[in-house]
Structures are given as C-alpha cells and as structure tokens.
Design an enzyme around this catalytic site. Structure first.
Site, PDB file in Angstrom:
ATOM      1  N   HIS A 145     -11.273  -0.360   9.863  1.00 14.76           N
ATOM      2  CA  HIS A 145     -10.089  -0.787  10.601  1.00 14.76           C
ATOM      3  C   HIS A 145     -10.515  -1.641  11.783  1.00 14.76           C
ATOM      4  O   HIS A 145     -11.412  -1.273  12.525  1.00 14.76           O
ATOM      5  CB  HIS A 145      -9.343   0.450  11.108  1.00 14.76           C
ATOM      6  CG  HIS A 145      -7.970   0.162  11.615  1.00 14.76           C
ATOM      7  ND1 HIS A 145      -7.732  -0.617  12.718  1.00 14.76           N
ATOM      8  CD2 HIS A 145      -6.759   0.550  11.163  1.00 14.76           C
ATOM      9  CE1 HIS A 145      -6.429  -0.673  12.929  1.00 14.76           C
ATOM     10  NE2 HIS A 145      -5.826   0.029  12.000  1.00 14.76           N
ATOM     11  N   LYS A 165       6.069  -4.323   5.477  1.00 10.80           N
ATOM     12  CA  LYS A 165       6.045  -5.757   5.758  1.00 10.80           C
ATOM     13  C   LYS A 165       7.036  -6.492   4.866  1.00 10.80           C
ATOM     14  O   LYS A 165       7.628  -7.491   5.259  1.00 10.80           O
ATOM     15  CB  LYS A 165       4.620  -6.279   5.539  1.00 10.80           C
ATOM     16  CG  LYS A 165       4.407  -7.741   5.864  1.00 10.80           C
ATOM     17  CD  LYS A 165       2.940  -8.042   6.101  1.00 10.80           C
ATOM     18  CE  LYS A 165       2.102  -7.702   4.896  1.00 10.80           C
ATOM     19  NZ  LYS A 165       2.283  -8.674   3.796  1.00 10.80           N
TER      20      LYS A 165
END
Length: 920
Positions: free
Chosen positions: A147, A582
C-alpha cells in the site's frame, strides 16, 4: 460556535499524555531547528485551534505558509507529522487505559472480544453437531497487501515501540520524583531519535522492500499473538462442545498478496514470487530456530533429578550430542537434535539459512508435522513429571506457531487480470495448434476448448516454444508458484485470484495456466486436483450483479465441478470494494456487495458447494473500511460460514498490528465477529427482509445516479480531480512499487482505487465515502415523515444499514470542506472549479442533514465517542499539513520541481495518512 470537548473527564489522561509528548517534541524542534521554526510551528498550532473555535478565518492561518521557503517548510511538516505519530501512540495507550477501567469495574466484556462472544454462545445453548458442521474448515485470514500510504521504516516503528513501553512504565509504576525525571529523559531521548530519523525513504519502493515491510509485523506482534489466540479459541470451543471435533486446524491463519499480486504491477515476476515465498519461510525458520535456542537455555533439567519418558530418552539419544556438559540433560540434547534437523531442512528449502542454525548429520524434516511430533514428545515428558508450567510456556507457543505457520509462514495469493489470461491462453492454444484465434470465439466454444484442455495431461507448451514477452513472463510466474508449492506445500500458494472476472472462460483460463505449470493435475480418469484454488474476483457493480450467475455457470462445467469436489466442495469468491465504489459510489457499491452476497449464498446452496468469501477491503470507508466487527456482523445470514478472508492494507496494518496488544485486540475482533456471524442470527430483519431489500434497491439506484452525474457525466470532472487533489503527484512520487493507473489513461475507470481514494482523503473531501447518499435519501423520502421513520427503523434494527450509515458518518467527520476549498483553488478554470465544488458542497450538506434526520443524532459522531474525542483533540494539528501541502503543490506545479519540494509533498502525504489512519 465554539467547539466543546466531548467527554472531557474521560480524556484528561489522554490530554496529559499528548501535552507531555508534544512538549518534549516542541523542545527538540526549538533546540535543533531554531527559534524561528519553533515559533512558526507554535503559531500554526495556536492558530489551528483558533480556527476550530471559530475565532479566526481559515484564510488567516493559510497566510502563514504563503510562499514559504522549502527549507523552512520541511521541518514544520515534520513537526506536525511527528506529532501525529505521538498522538496515535497516546490514543492507543488511552484505549488500553479505558479498557482496564471497564475490567476493574467488573463490567461485562466488551463486544468484539472473544470473552463477550463466548458469553453469547453460552446463552444460545447451541447443538454440538450444528456447531461442528458450521465451523468445519473454519478459517479467519487477514491478508496483508502492499500500500503506497505506508512507507515508514522499521526504525520508526521500533522507536515508537520504545516510547510506548516507556509511557506504559511511567503510568503503571509507582515512581519517586527522581525516577519519574529519569523516565522522562528516556522518553526525550527516544523522541530525539525519532526526530533525527528520516520518516520515509528517498527512493521508490521496490517489491522487495514491500515484502520486507509486510514481514516485519511477524516479529513485532504476530508471532507473539496468533498462536496464543488460536490455542485459547480452540480450548474454549472444545470445552463447551467436547464431543465435537472443533478446529483441527488453527482458525487464524494469515496471508499475503505482496509479491504475488501482479494485476497492473509489471514488477512482479517469477523471481519475485520465489523471493516473496522464500523470505517468508526464512522468517518462519528464523523464529523457530531462535525459540529452540531459548528452550535449550530454559529446559536444563538433569536426568539425575527428573525422570523422562522412554520416547524423550530415545529422542535425546538420537540427537547425537556428544558434549560432556549436556550428558545428563536429555531435554537439551533432544532440542539440539530438533534444531539440527530443522537447520538441515532450512539448508534444503531456503536460499539463506537464518541465524541459530546448528550443523548436524541428521536427516532434514520433510513436513512441519514431523517437527511437531518431536516437540510433542518433549511436551508429554514434561507433563509426565508435573511440569505443566514449563510445557505451557515457550514450548507450547512454539508448537502452536509451527502448527499455524508451517514452513511457509503465510499463504501468498497470486492475482492477475482476466484480460491478460485471455491473451496468454490464446497464444498457447495457437502455438499448440488447438485453435488459431481463440479470442474470436463465442463463450460456449471457448468453454468447450478450455474444458477439453483441463481433461488431458497433454501440455500446450514445450521447452522449444517461443512466446511473446507477456506470455513468457506469465508462464514463469506460475512455474515459480509450482516450485513454491512443491517446496513448502499447498498452503504456501493457496489461491489464484482473477481480477475483473466476468465469465466462465475467465475462470477456466486461469485453471489452464495452473495446469500448464503442473499445479493442477487433470488426473488419469479420476478427475482433476489442484492444491491452488481458482478464485473469481467480482469488482464492478455490474460484475457483482452477475457474480452468482457466473459461479453457477462455472459449476455446471463438469471438469470444474470435479475440481471443486476434489477440494471438498469448497469454493472461494472474492468481492472487490474499491472498484465497485469508484464505479458507482458509496451506497450503490455497498448495496451491490450485499446483494451479491445474497445471490452467491443462494447459488452455493443450489450448486451444493461451501462458499468462502474474501473481502477486498481497503483502510478507508470508500474502499470497504470501517470497524471490522461491525462490518462482519453486517453481512447477510449465511455469508460467513465459519470462514472469512479479508485484506489488510497500508497504514491500517500499522494501526492494527504494530505491537502485540493492538494485534490481539484486532485479531480477536475478526474471530469474534466471524464466530458470531456463523453461529448466531445477527441480521435482525426476519420477515421484513424483502421489503427492506426493495428500499435499498431504490436508494442504491438513486445514489448511483447522483454519483454518476458528478463523476462520470460532468464535463471536466477528471480535470478538476487531477488539479484539486495530489493524484498526479502520488503517481510521480516514490511511495509504492505499483503504477497509479492500470494503463496510461485519463479515465476514472482505469485509475487505481488506492490513489483515487487517497487523493480525496488528502484533500479532505473524502468523496468516495459519502457522495450521492444525501440525494438518494432526500429524493426517496420526498418530505414524507413516514418514509423518514422507515429509514430510522431500518437503522435501529438492521446491522447492515446501521453500519453503512455509521461508517459514512465517520468518514464525513474526517472531511473538511473548508480545507477542501483550499485545494479547489488549485483548479485554474474558475467556472469548472465553482461548478464542481458547488456540487460537492451541496451534496455534503444534504448528506449530513439526512444522516442526522434518520439517526436522530445531534452530531456525526454521537455513536462513536472515541473517534469524536480523537477528532476534537488531534484534527487541529492536521490543518497545517493540509495548508502546507496546498502551498507546495502550487509551487511544484508552477515549475519548482526541486527534489526538496517533491520530498515536502511526500512528507505531507505521509503525515496526513498517519494522522487520518485510514486514508487510502
């Protein structure tokens, strides 16, 4: 209106800790950066609190940083970033303090603890056979992923740990004035070390770096916690249902994606798969060898003083230890024999033998079970002489560690996009003469060809074959995975995950690649077998809607059904939170996931398979984040059948697993919620389920339309996003090995979810966690009090709906449209800026209003006082970081591309990510 500190009496110890740590940090800033920098830091701190109290306008604070020189900006950024680190530390200690207060007061165990779960199970009086069936193949697997918002170095974590230990010692020990002063000096030294240690790396992270970052949590906490929790859980369940064969395998078994997730990451290769697996195994072996050395020191009992079992005596004799100093110490002799054999195993399977190895002529162990068998002989012998206290200490932990982690430590999943599989398989089929143009075929013909390939051992490739660069690379990866499986067993590579899975052929293409690597064996008439499972990942809203149909159609293919049968009729399905959000926004994505789970549960019943869901959650609410306990309990009935896999990402990993107390609390949460969801009725809707589902169908459609009107339909929205957030800089700066986009594009669809969410978090809009919800609620209610009351009723009795609203409120509490307006000023087109920001502001206000109306609360965090205290105490310290980020983005985009400016932007990103704790 002046802000009022929520829960002031309860937070006073926390405020004292923050004052102590902040005061020490401030003195260090003054001593080492000078009075001018210290004065600017103090001025910014004071003015930030005045902004919170509405005593000054935010613009006055921002003027402090207009045109700031980068040499001055960086120490100011570092000061507020370090404060965030120290404040996180203080909050974690305070949570421990509050839990201790509850325990001392004799209050019932808190929800999300295993103690609370056991009490609920006792009250439910469950049937033993039912419990045994529901917990068959039980598994809870937190899967660590790489990440880009977590780039802190091991040194930073180690220093934080030392400060935490000193703060605990300071609080829990009766100290005289001199001792207190000495302890404070030690804290000062550690914070000084922290100040003079770089927070972030200067170079872009390589995958090898990310692998090391993920592995460090084992030494920091997981080796200490996971085996103990597994053992306590097993003992507790077996004591309640002694006739059931519960948890023959440890329930808590961690996983990883780092080094196996190649979806959009060109740097993952066959060599990287090998490195990731081998480094994980090295960490496991290093731990075992180290523990064996300690056991040799501790188990010094003499045969002149204690009796040993014949089996232990034989094990000691077979060790071949000729030292006269251990001649009467059979436990030490046996342990040296075990260490010698384990060293020989390490020499056989590892690239590098860890420390504490022991030269030996003994044969290596073939399996972890062989090591356990020898350790069990020591355990039995100790218990035979009444030394349970010794058997239950380090020896027990080592035994449970080997049982949990094996030789491989954690399972490394492979992941790739279905489009890549299609291209690679098409090339293989063309080269082998099976079909010249596979991609031109309709779905039914594709399935027929792939099924035939899975029924024969004839390979599609040979040593003389020449393929494209892509195909060569993909074959090298699955071949490397096959080597890992042969070396460490199937648990080392448990799953092959297919991103953007939309069809049966997508599933079978991955299976064909496993077959070509030698992992999947078609068999010789007795059906296929594979130690690696094929896992579809349903990500977009449309794919989630079609997921159950895809699964059923795949199960109708005889060869695939036979493969699942060979795996005990177990089939895993992964659900993607990031891309669905999204794609359609917060409410639509959450409801699409819930609906998909309902459909998949029914599909599993129809197909006669046991379903395991793998939740691809990010840290932030916009990517499926939020409190894990509530999220798991909010799943539909039947979605958690004793098994759960869940991704853990970025700065959230540090927040959960950086030290043992935190790790235990968070791992207990996952186990408690999984067990309760499996064994108890937690949905709460009963006969009202279908009407509730219909309401959410309507609300989700409205929310998706409102979200789409902004994100997908507003002309210039992508330009606004790129200019008003640091998304472009996220792609350019050295904060991860993977590109920010799957491919070169200006489309929101192709942008990776992490930079999408992280960018909105940095700019304090937090758009993926709420946009469209207010319009959906307002339009559906339409001013009708009865409809509003219906939503309030759903919030009261339906965990899913309540969790969706609560998580949304948490993320909105971290948003700040006043700060977001500062980022909007970076958009040069005034018309576009005013239009888009106007839409965002209007929706934000509408969403807050509807949330308060539905819940009846006065504030966004009325149901989360801990977060309310955190926001009150700490968020003013974030304000300077946001203003400095805006100013440095302005300078950078105006052409000042000096390395120091880039570094300053990265430092603000890291500081904000640390402070927000779940920013991406």
């Amino acid at each position: 209106m002046t802000a009022v500190d929520p829960g002031l009496p309860a937070t006073e110890p926390l405020r004292e800790d923050i004052r102590l740590l902040g005061g020490i940090l401030g003195s260090i800033v003054r001593d080492h950066e000078g009075d001018d920098v210290f004065a600017l830091v103090e001025k910014a701190r004071v003015e930030s609190f005045r902004v919170r109290r509405s005593e000054i306008d935010r613009a006055e604070l921002s003027k402090l940083f207009d045109g700031i020189d980068i040499a001055t900006a960086i120490p100011v950024i570092r000061a507020f970033s370090h404060f965030s680190l120290l404040a996180n530390l203080a909050e974690d200690i305070h949570r421990e303090r509050r839990r201790a207060v509850h325990v001392k007061a004799g209050e019932p165990p808190q929800d999300s603890s295993l103690a609370s779960t056991f009490a609920k199970l006792d009250a439910a009086q469950l049937d033993s056979a039912v419990v045994e069936d529901l917990l068959r193949d039980a598994l809870v697997s937190p899967v660590i992923t790489a990440h880009p918002t977590e780039t802190r170095r091991r040194t930073i974590f180690e220093t934080q740990t030392r400060i935490t230990d000193l703060m605990r010692f300071r609080e829990r020990t009766e100290l005289d004035p001199d001792e207190l002063a000495d302890t404070d000096k030690k804290i000062h030294r550690q914070i000084l070390t922290l100040w003079q240690t770089a927070l972030i790396r200067l170079s872009r992270l390589r995958i090898q770096d990310e692998i090391e970052v993920g592995l460090r949590y084992y030494q920091m906490s997981l080796f200490d916690v996971i085996p103990k929790v597994n053992t306590e859980l097993r003992d507790a369940l077996r004591s309640r249902w002694p006739g059931a064969n519960l948890l023959p395998k440890p329930m808590l078994r961690p996983g990883s994606w780092i080094g196996g997730d190649r979806d959009g990451n060109p740097f993952v290769t066959g060599e990287v798969v090998h490195q990731a697996s081998n480094r994980a195994a090295q960490v496991a072996f290093a731990h075992y060898l180290d523990q064996l050395v300690h056991l040799e020191d501790e188990l010094s009992m003499s045969a002149r003083l204690v009796e040993v079992t014949p089996e232990l005596g034989a094990l000691a004799t077979s060790a071949g230890d000729e030292s006269v100093f251990r001649a009467d110490e059979p436990y030490r002799q046996a342990l040296r024999g075990i260490r010698g054999r384990l060293t020989k195993t390490a020499e056989k399977v590892l690239d590098v033998v860890p420390d504490h190895g022991l030269a030996s002529t003994l044969d290596p162990y073939s399996t972890p079970q062989e090591v356990l068998s020898d350790l069990d002989l020591i355990d039995t012998s100790l218990r035979g002489i009444g030394d349970e206290a010794l058997a239950d200490d380090r020896l027990a932990t080592l035994r449970y560690s080997i049982e949990t982690f094996g030789f491989h430590l954690s399972g490394l999943d492979l992941r790739q996009n279905s489009e890549v599989h299609e291209e690679v398989v098409a090339e293989l089929l063309a080269w082998a003469g099976v079909h010249p143009d596979y991609t031109s075929l309709p779905e039914d013909e594709r399935v027929a060809i792939l099924s035939a390939e899975l029924e024969t051992r004839r390979p599609l490739i040979s040593a003389r074959a020449e393929f494209s660069e892509l195909t060569t690379k993909e074959l090298a990866i699955v071949t490397s995975a096959a080597d890992v499986v042969r070396t460490f067993g199937g648990g080392a590579i448990p799953n092959y995950i297919i991103s953007m899975c939309t069809s049966v052929s997508d599933m079978l293409e991955a299976a064909v690649l496993l077959k070509e690597a030698g992992i999947l064996d078609p068999g010789a008439g007795d059906g296929p077998t594979s130690e690696v499972g094929v896992v579809p990942l349903f990500e977009t809203i449309d794919d989630l809607k079609q997921g159950a149909a895809t699964l059923l159609a795949t199960m109708d293919v005889p060869v695939y059904r036979a493969l699942v049968k060979s795996r005990g009729m177990n089939q895993e399905v992964m659900l993607g939170y990031s891309d669905s959000n999204k794609d359609g926004g917060y409410l639509a994505a959450n409801w699409a996931l819930y609906r998909a789970e309902l459909d998949l549960i029914e599909a599993a019943r129809t197909a006669g398979i046991r379903l395991r869901l793998f939740h691809g959650r990010g840290g932030t609410v916009g990517r499926g984040g939020g409190p894990s306990y509530d999220a798991i309990l909010a799943q539909p009935t039947g979605a958690v059948t004793g098994s759960l896999r869940i991704t853990e990402q970025g700065e959230v990993i540090a927040a959960k697993y950086a030290e043992p107390r935190l790790a235990r609390r968070n791992l207990e949460t996952l186990l408690a919620a999984t067990i309760e969801s499996t064994l108890l009725d937690v949905e709460g809707l009963g006969e009202d389920a279908e009407p509730a589902y219909a309401i959410l169908d309507d609300l989700a459609a409205r929310a998706q339309a409102a979200y789409g009107a902004l994100v997908h339909e507003t002309p210039g929205f992508v330009d606004y996003f790129r200019m008003s957030t640091p998304v472009a800089e996220i792609g350019e700066l050295n904060i991860g090995s993977r590109p920010a986009s799957r491919k070169p594009t200006s489309s929101v669809y192709d942008l990776r979810a992490i930079p999408w969410v992280m960018s909105w978090s940095q700019s304090r809009v937090m758009l993926p966690g709420w946009y469209g919800v207010g319009t959906a609620f307002e339009d559906w209610v339409g001013g009708d009090p009865e409809k509003l009351a219906k939503l309030s009723e759903l919030n009261a009795k339906w965990p899913f709906f309540r969790t969706v609203l609560s998580n949304m409120a948490q993320v909105m509490a971290k948003s700040d449209l006043g700060l977001a307006a500062r980022y909007a000023e970076l958009v040069p087109d005034q018309t576009l800026r005013e239009h888009v920001f106007g839409m965002i502001s209007t929706e934000h206000a509408k969403t807050v209003e509807m949330y308060l109306a539905i819940t009846g609360y006065d504030g966004l965090l009325d149901d989360n006082p801990a977060l309310a205290r955190s926001v009150f105490n700490r968020f003013p310290y974030l304000e300077p970081l946001n203003h400095l980020q805006v100013e440095l983005l302005r300078q950078f985009r105006a052409g000042d591309e000096r390395e120091q400016v880039k570094r300053g932007i990265l430092l603000t990103m890291n500081g904000l990510a640390t402070a927000l704790r779940n920013s991406g």
